[in-house]
Design a protein around this motif. Structure first.
Motif, PDB file in Angstrom:
ATOM      1  N   LYS A 123       3.817   7.385   8.439  1.00 56.71           N
ATOM      2  CA  LYS A 123       3.708   6.492   9.153  1.00 56.71           C
ATOM      3  C   LYS A 123       3.495   5.226   8.526  1.00 56.71           C
ATOM      4  O   LYS A 123       3.543   4.528   9.069  1.00 56.71           O
ATOM      5  N   GLY A 124       4.183   5.149   7.617  1.00 55.44           N
ATOM      6  CA  GLY A 124       3.854   4.243   6.706  1.00 55.44           C
ATOM      7  C   GLY A 124       4.923   4.400   5.855  1.00 55.44           C
ATOM      8  O   GLY A 124       4.617   5.274   4.618  1.00 55.44           O
ATOM      9  N   VAL A 125       5.511   3.898   4.939  1.00 60.18           N
ATOM     10  CA  VAL A 125       6.413   3.066   2.972  1.00 60.18           C
ATOM     11  C   VAL A 125       5.874   1.941   2.124  1.00 60.18           C
ATOM     12  O   VAL A 125       6.089   1.043   2.681  1.00 60.18           O
ATOM     13  N   ILE A 126       5.339   2.592   1.358  1.00 60.66           N
ATOM     14  CA  ILE A 126       4.814   2.111   0.342  1.00 60.66           C
ATOM     15  C   ILE A 126       5.970   2.137  -0.587  1.00 60.66           C
ATOM     16  O   ILE A 126       5.897   3.098  -1.156  1.00 60.66           O
ATOM     17  N   VAL A 127       6.228   0.843  -1.360  1.00 62.99           N
ATOM     18  CA  VAL A 127       7.474   0.749  -2.420  1.00 62.99           C
ATOM     19  C   VAL A 127       6.416  -0.109  -3.508  1.00 62.99           C
ATOM     20  O   VAL A 127       5.807  -1.627  -3.272  1.00 62.99           O
ATOM     21  N   THR A 128       6.390   0.850  -4.378  1.00 63.48           N
ATOM     22  CA  THR A 128       5.345  -0.389  -5.473  1.00 63.48           C
ATOM     23  C   THR A 128       5.898  -0.285  -6.663  1.00 63.48           C
ATOM     24  O   THR A 128       7.557   1.149  -7.013  1.00 63.48           O
ATOM     25  N   MET A 129       5.065  -0.593  -8.366  1.00 58.56           N
ATOM     26  CA  MET A 129       5.808  -0.798  -9.859  1.00 58.56           C
ATOM     27  C   MET A 129       5.571  -1.743  -9.853  1.00 58.56           C
ATOM     28  O   MET A 129       4.666  -1.696  -9.297  1.00 58.56           O
ATOM     29  N   LYS A 130       5.478  -1.247 -11.424  1.00 60.41           N
ATOM     30  CA  LYS A 130       4.480  -1.113 -12.578  1.00 60.41           C
ATOM     31  C   LYS A 130       4.645  -2.463 -12.454  1.00 60.41           C
ATOM     32  O   LYS A 130       6.010  -3.258 -12.752  1.00 60.41           O
ATOM     33  N   GLY A 131       3.272  -3.508 -13.681  1.00 64.34           N
ATOM     34  CA  GLY A 131       2.990  -4.303 -13.014  1.00 64.34           C
ATOM     35  C   GLY A 131       3.171  -5.193 -14.686  1.00 64.34           C
ATOM     36  O   GLY A 131       3.986  -4.351 -15.385  1.00 64.34           O
ATOM     37  N   ALA A 132       2.817  -6.611 -14.470  1.00 65.53           N
ATOM     38  CA  ALA A 132       2.977  -7.021 -16.222  1.00 65.53           C
ATOM     39  C   ALA A 132       1.788  -7.790 -16.764  1.00 65.53           C
ATOM     40  O   ALA A 132       1.480  -8.837 -16.257  1.00 65.53           O
ATOM     41  N   PRO A 133       0.544  -6.373 -16.803  1.00 65.48           N
ATOM     42  CA  PRO A 133      -0.703  -6.448 -17.527  1.00 65.48           C
ATOM     43  C   PRO A 133      -0.932  -7.629 -18.294  1.00 65.48           C
ATOM     44  O   PRO A 133      -2.021  -8.144 -18.270  1.00 65.48           O
ATOM     45  N   THR A 134       0.095  -8.062 -19.563  1.00 71.73           N
ATOM     46  CA  THR A 134      -0.068  -8.863 -20.710  1.00 71.73           C
ATOM     47  C   THR A 134       0.261 -10.130 -20.160  1.00 71.73           C
ATOM     48  O   THR A 134       0.363 -11.097 -20.981  1.00 71.73           O
ATOM     49  N   ALA A 135       1.241 -10.419 -18.625  1.00 68.66           N
ATOM     50  CA  ALA A 135       0.935 -11.651 -18.331  1.00 68.66           C
ATOM     51  C   ALA A 135       0.581 -12.040 -17.377  1.00 68.66           C
ATOM     52  O   ALA A 135      -0.031 -11.305 -16.547  1.00 68.66           O
ATOM     53  N   ASP A 182      -1.740  -4.981 -12.569  1.00 65.58           N
ATOM     54  CA  ASP A 182      -1.045  -3.989 -12.779  1.00 65.58           C
ATOM     55  C   ASP A 182      -0.026  -2.957 -12.089  1.00 65.58           C
ATOM     56  O   ASP A 182       0.717  -2.180 -12.826  1.00 65.58           O
ATOM     57  N   PHE A 183       0.026  -3.805 -10.607  1.00 66.46           N
ATOM     58  CA  PHE A 183       1.158  -3.084 -10.353  1.00 66.46           C
ATOM     59  C   PHE A 183       1.581  -3.907  -9.098  1.00 66.46           C
ATOM     60  O   PHE A 183       0.249  -4.763  -8.596  1.00 66.46           O
ATOM     61  N   TYR A 184       2.696  -3.847  -8.480  1.00 67.23           N
ATOM     62  CA  TYR A 184       2.959  -4.303  -7.598  1.00 67.23           C
ATOM     63  C   TYR A 184       3.103  -3.884  -6.145  1.00 67.23           C
ATOM     64  O   TYR A 184       3.705  -2.553  -6.701  1.00 67.23           O
ATOM     65  N   SER A 185       3.160  -4.604  -5.397  1.00 71.41           N
ATOM     66  CA  SER A 185       3.572  -3.155  -3.870  1.00 71.41           C
ATOM     67  C   SER A 185       4.318  -4.364  -2.605  1.00 71.41           C
ATOM     68  O   SER A 185       4.133  -5.363  -2.618  1.00 71.41           O
ATOM     69  N   ARG A 186       4.652  -3.285  -1.946  1.00 73.99           N
ATOM     70  CA  ARG A 186       4.850  -4.080  -0.763  1.00 73.99           C
ATOM     71  C   ARG A 186       5.144  -2.661   0.629  1.00 73.99           C
ATOM     72  O   ARG A 186       4.706  -1.531  -0.274  1.00 73.99           O
ATOM     73  N   TYR A 187       4.419  -2.801   1.471  1.00 67.88           N
ATOM     74  CA  TYR A 187       3.851  -1.877   2.286  1.00 67.88           C
ATOM     75  C   TYR A 187       4.831  -2.241   3.982  1.00 67.88           C
ATOM     76  O   TYR A 187       4.346  -3.752   4.551  1.00 67.88           O
ATOM     77  N   PHE A 188       4.958  -0.823   4.680  1.00 68.71           N
ATOM     78  CA  PHE A 188       6.508  -0.866   5.576  1.00 68.71           C
ATOM     79  C   PHE A 188       5.808  -0.114   7.376  1.00 68.71           C
ATOM     80  O   PHE A 188       5.847   0.956   6.133  1.00 68.71           O
ATOM     81  N   ALA A 189       5.407  -0.716   7.949  1.00 70.37           N
ATOM     82  CA  ALA A 189       4.555   0.929   8.986  1.00 70.37           C
ATOM     83  C   ALA A 189       4.952   0.048  10.299  1.00 70.37           C
ATOM     84  O   ALA A 189       4.659   0.085  11.229  1.00 70.37           O
ATOM     85  N   PRO A 190       7.015   0.067  10.783  1.00 74.95           N
ATOM     86  CA  PRO A 190       7.156  -0.335  11.873  1.00 74.95           C
ATOM     87  C   PRO A 190       6.885   1.241  13.439  1.00 74.95           C
ATOM     88  O   PRO A 190       7.006   0.832  13.850  1.00 74.95           O
ATOM     89  N   TRP A 191       6.660   2.303  12.509  1.00 76.65           N
ATOM     90  CA  TRP A 191       5.752   3.461  13.590  1.00 76.65           C
ATOM     91  C   TRP A 191       4.871   2.997  13.572  1.00 76.65           C
ATOM     92  O   TRP A 191       3.884   3.376  15.376  1.00 76.65           O
TER      93      TRP A 191
END
Length: 286
Positions: free
Chosen positions: A193-205, A210-219
């Motif tokens: 019912k939903g799709v999360i797209v994520t990737m590792k962040g840049a904790p030293t900047a 720690d991580f990034y994401s986006r979330y899609f839920a057309p359902w």
């Protein structure tokens, strides 16, 4: 009937950023079709309804009913609209209690103030590895030909989590434009019912995500949810294990953007902290 209503930008300290939610204060339960009609009228990813129940009023009561509706359906858990609801009680109604409790479809949720943030006590929904071959068309619709490092699924929330390879730059995530129709076409079983797209962040900047994401839920009638608390109940379990961290700072990099502080607790639950800005208040006349 007159219902007080507010628009609150959640997971941000700036107006017009974060995730907007509508919050309605109701003296008693309404008919489900009326909840849904109001949510469709507001046309935000979520409209929250706080019910006074047995509490004397919204200022002195400590426990309230809470339900969440997208423009098309009721949902079992919503983080940003819970944060928005607590903001209305604490900031507008000047609720005198150190903690307010919401009775919801996901059990009792506790929210307290801490300095300029609100801290929510949420369930932790750890995802499990998912066979990519079973859903290859959905993956293609979601991220195209981008390299994928991991795919997991959370049956409790019905959310699919796609982790992009660490070689990807954050700009790759921010420029994603999955077509809602393509996502719906490639997943019609009801399992996802939903799709999360994520990737590792840049904790030293700075500020050290720690991580990034986006979330899609057309359902659920939501092409993209700008900042999703319930998605982070899934993300927190995954990234805590991968990064070996109990405390994390996350950023959901939609066009509005929003920041969440996450802390995995020893009792197996999750603290989600964020700020909120109330930008509109009025009255629904029905």
């Amino acid at each position: 009937m007159e219902i007080p209503i507010f628009t609150v930008d959640a997971f941000t300290n700036l107006p017009f950023k974060g995730n907007p939610a509508a919050v309605c204060l109701t003296e008693h339960e309404l008919q489900d079709d009326l909840y849904q009609s109001i949510a469709a009228e507001m046309n935000l990813s979520e409209t929250a309804f706080i019910t006074r129940q047995n509490s004397k009023d919204f200022s002195s009561g400590a426990k309230f009913g809470l339900r969440w509706f997208t423009p098309t359906t009721e949902v079992a858990l919503c983080g940003h609209a819970t944060l928005a609801s607590a903001a209305v009680l604490f900031y507008i109604k000047k609720n005198i209690n150190p903690v307010v409790v919401f009775e919801t479809m996901s059990g009792d949720l506790y929210v307290r103030q801490h300095e300029e943030s609100l801290i929510m006590d949420f369930p932790l929904n750890k995802p499990k590895p998912q066979d990519q071959h079973e859903i290859k068309d959905l993956l293609k619709a979601a991220v195209g030909d981008l390299p994928i490092q991991d795919v997991c699924y959370c049956p409790t929330t019905k959310k699919l989590m796609i982790r992009l390879a660490d070689t990807c730059d954050r700009s790759v995530l921010t420029s994603l434009r999955p077509e809602p129709e393509a996502l719906l076409k490639n997943e019609s079983t009801g399992k996802i019912k939903g799709v999360i797209v994520t990737m590792k962040g840049a904790p030293t900047a700075q500020p050290g995500y720690d991580f990034y994401s986006r979330y899609f839920a057309p359902w659920f009638g939501i092409p993209e949810d700008p900042v999703c608390g319930s998605a982070h109940t899934v993300l927190a379990g995954y990234w805590s294990e991968k990064l070996n961290k109990k405390k994390m700072l996350a950023y959901q990099c939609s066009s509005r953007g929003g920041e969440l502080e996450l802390e995995l607790r020893d009792d197996g639950r999750l603290n989600i902290s964020g700020r909120a800005q109330i930008i509109l208040q009025g009255t629904l006349k029905i």
